[in-house]
Design a protein around this motif. Structure first.
Motif, short mmCIF file in Angstrom:
data_model
loop_
_atom_site.label_atom_id
_atom_site.label_comp_id
_atom_site.label_asym_id
_atom_site.label_seq_id
_atom_site.Cartn_x
_atom_site.Cartn_y
_atom_site.Cartn_z
N UNK A 164 0.65 -1.29 0.08
CA UNK A 164 -0.04 -0.14 -0.03
C UNK A 164 0.89 1.33 -0.03
N UNK A 165 0.37 2.42 -0.67
CA UNK A 165 1.39 3.30 -0.75
C UNK A 165 1.81 4.01 0.71
N UNK A 166 1.19 3.73 1.80
CA UNK A 166 1.53 4.14 3.21
C UNK A 166 2.76 3.50 3.62
N UNK A 167 3.27 2.41 2.72
CA UNK A 167 4.57 1.67 3.13
C UNK A 167 4.43 0.19 3.81
N UNK A 171 -1.51 -4.52 -1.03
CA UNK A 171 -2.66 -3.84 -1.78
C UNK A 171 -3.72 -4.75 -1.94
N UNK A 172 -4.83 -4.02 -2.27
CA UNK A 172 -6.19 -4.73 -2.25
C UNK A 172 -5.99 -5.87 -3.41
N UNK B 135 7.57 5.96 -4.71
CA UNK B 135 6.26 6.98 -4.56
C UNK B 135 6.73 8.17 -4.08
N UNK B 138 4.27 9.35 0.56
CA UNK B 138 3.82 8.13 1.13
C UNK B 138 2.49 8.82 1.58
N UNK B 141 -0.52 9.66 -0.78
CA UNK B 141 -1.11 8.99 -1.54
C UNK B 141 -1.75 7.68 -1.16
N UNK B 142 -2.11 7.74 0.09
CA UNK B 142 -2.66 6.55 0.88
C UNK B 142 -3.81 5.88 0.08
N UNK B 143 -3.85 4.65 -0.20
CA UNK B 143 -4.76 3.96 -0.78
C UNK B 143 -5.77 3.49 0.35
N UNK B 145 -8.58 1.79 2.44
CA UNK B 145 -9.19 0.17 2.37
C UNK B 145 -10.31 0.64 3.17
#
Lengths: 372, 153
Positions: A164-167, A171-172, B135, B138, B141-143, B145
């Motif tokens: 996920x971009x948060x590190x 990912x889904x 990226x 970080x 750009x949180x995906x 959920x």
């Protein structure tokens, strides 16, 4: 199917014994012409779905043999398979080696989860199915904790395309493009527009042979004995609890392999939901094939995959043609999936009670005659 | 005695699986190979891109790289072998050859610069690791959920 009974064909007995497959044959017979799909398309879809699902459904046979009913806990194996695939994606292992490695990674996780599931099922004898079902939710929570929070933070995940971009957290959707249909395409034969994944079918055939062989082994015979009567099996020196745990471990490991075969065919992994319905649909397919909670064969698996998935393919279009709304077909197939499990469980319970009451009546009769 | 045999069997099976796993990691390690047909400068000299290079690598479809093109191959294992047929100018006759190179295990992706390779420049010029940029930000750009209370059920 029991066509012959006492050397004579009894149509009523036949329908009674095979009510679920017959019902599905009728549904398909009505829906296929209404849906209007060409035969070639239907054949192609069925062949793909046999390759995709048969291994998973075969994984259900061993616990049934051991009298543990339909293993809703197979989802645990599916989760183990998914974890294997996530690692393989991160390590950039492509093609068949990637699939084999994912299977190897899934084995220890499946064994651990299978042992846990089997141990808990031993504590809840007679209620294995609901125990397995609830175990799914418990382990799903742990799976989500690991995949959503531990991967990337505690468990090293190197590549940002699956993180996920948060590190941290996966990912889904994880793209399995480097493994997509590797098994199916290894030996693939094309007949017209129909692609036959020969290698996947060879694996399924080997699995069938393994089950046939396994039934004849000492452990297989022990499982059958345990499945028929636990107390008698215990009296003959079989370690009942251990045998039951082994059956669940085997089923979980095979379910892990099955999930990997399933996902390599699909080509992508929906990390948090791919496993959630897999047990339900596999069990529904097996029941549609004419299996019951205490009896299932390889034939039931294939008949089930064909009928259940044929219904899945044609139901939306048939629903749209009949009612003008394809969602009706969609609802119908979900309704049937759950419905067939409910009916099978109810029929099994009714049969069990009937047998119990018959045994009770016979005993009473015998006692009466003895008193005279 | 029986327990000892069983333990040996389990240890053997585990070792066999670990062995197969290691083998799979080695033979299945995939690399992305970017092949550039782009003009390159080295020590003040300019090495021009070729007019057309036809390339083929095992397990990939043959591809054509015109001047300024970058094409992609997937390479499984550590041995890179690309067959080429390069035409410098439209009028010139094509040169044929094979690029053979070992890709370091830890590299996910490599860039092969064809004009530099054809000119015989040092390896570090024509064969370099491709490092994808992380990226930029970080936190922004949180995906997200999205779960509802029934997702798990």
């Amino acid at each position: 199917m029991k066509l012959l009974k006492n050397n004579s064909f009894n149509i009523l007995t036949f329908f009674k014994d095979n009510s679920v497959p017959v019902m599905f044959v009728l549904i398909c017979a009505v829906c296929i012409p209404v849906a209007g799909f060409p035969l070639q398309y239907l054949l192609s879809e069925i062949i793909t779905r046999i390759g995709r699902n048969a291994f998973l459904i075969l994984a259900l046979l061993i616990p049934i043999m051991a009298g543990m009913g339909l293993n809703f806990g197979m989802t645990l194996g599916a989760m183990a398979g998914e974890i294997g695939l996530i690692f393989v994606c991160d390590w950039r292992i492509y093609g068949i080696p990637g699939i084999v490695l994912a299977m190897i990674i899934s084995i220890p996780i499946s064994v651990l989860l299978g042992w846990l599931c089997g141990t808990i099922m031993n504590m809840a004898k007679g209620r294995e199915m609901i125990t397995g079902y609830i175990m799914n939710y418990f382990i799903n929570g742990i799976y989500q904790l690991i995949v959503l929070f531990c991967m990337g933070s505690i468990i090293p995940i190197k590549h940002s395309d699956i993180l996920l971009p948060r590190g941290y957290g996966i990912r889904v959707t994880v793209d399995l493009i480097n493994m997509r249909q590797s098994l199916d395409n290894l030996i693939a034969v094309r007949i017209g527009m129909i692609k036959i994944p020969v290698f996947t079918f060879i694996l399924i055939a080997l699995m069938c042979l393994f089950i046939v062989w396994f039934r004849k082994t000492k452990l297989g015979q022990d499982m059958r004995a345990v499945g028929q009567d636990m107390e008698v099996a215990r009296a003959t020196g079989i370690t009942v609890e251990r045998t039951r745990i082994i059956s669940i471990i085997m089923s979980t490991v095979l379910a892990g392999f099955g999930m990997i075969i399933y996902l390599q065919n699909i080509g992508s992994l929906t990390t948090y939901t791919a496993h959630s319905q897999i047990g339900m649909f596999c069990i529904a397919a097996l029941l549609v094939g004419g299996a019951s909670v205490d009896k299932a064969s390889i034939g039931n698996v294939f008949l089930g995959v064909i009928l259940f998935h044929l219904m899945f393919i044609v139901a939306p279009n048939a629903g749209a043609a009949i009612t003008g709304d394809s969602m009706i077909g969609e609802y119908f197939r979900v309704f049937v999936s759950y419905g067939v499990i409910t009916v099978a469980l109810a029929m099994y319970e009714a049969k069990k009670r009937r047998a119990k009451s018959l045994a009770g009546r016979k005993l009473a009769q015998a006692q009466k005659e003895e008193a005279k | 005695m029986r327990v000892k045999r069983q333990t040996l069997f389990i240890v053997g099976a585990v070792l066999l699986l670990v062995g197969i796993a290691v083998l799979m990691v080695i033979i299945g390690r995939g690399h992305i190979v970017y092949v550039d047909n782009k003009t390159v400068e080295y020590n003040g000299n300019e090495y021009k891109a070729y007019n057309l290079v036809e390339l083929s690598a095992k397990g990939n479809d043959p591809q054509e790289a015109f001047a300024r093109d970058r094409i992609l191959f997937k390479c499984v294992g550590q041995s890179l072998k690309i067959e080429y047929e390069a035409t410098k100018k439209q009028s010139s006759s094509p040169e044929k050859g094979i690029i053979n190179k070992k890709i370091p295990f830890s590299w996910d992706a490599v860039v092969v610069n064809l004009p530099a390779y054809f000119a015989g420049l040092p390896e570090e010029v024509w064969f370099t690791e491709f490092i994808q940029e992380p990226p930029a930000d970080k936190s922004s750009s949180n995906e997200e959920i999205v779960f509802d209370e029934f997702t798990a059920f």
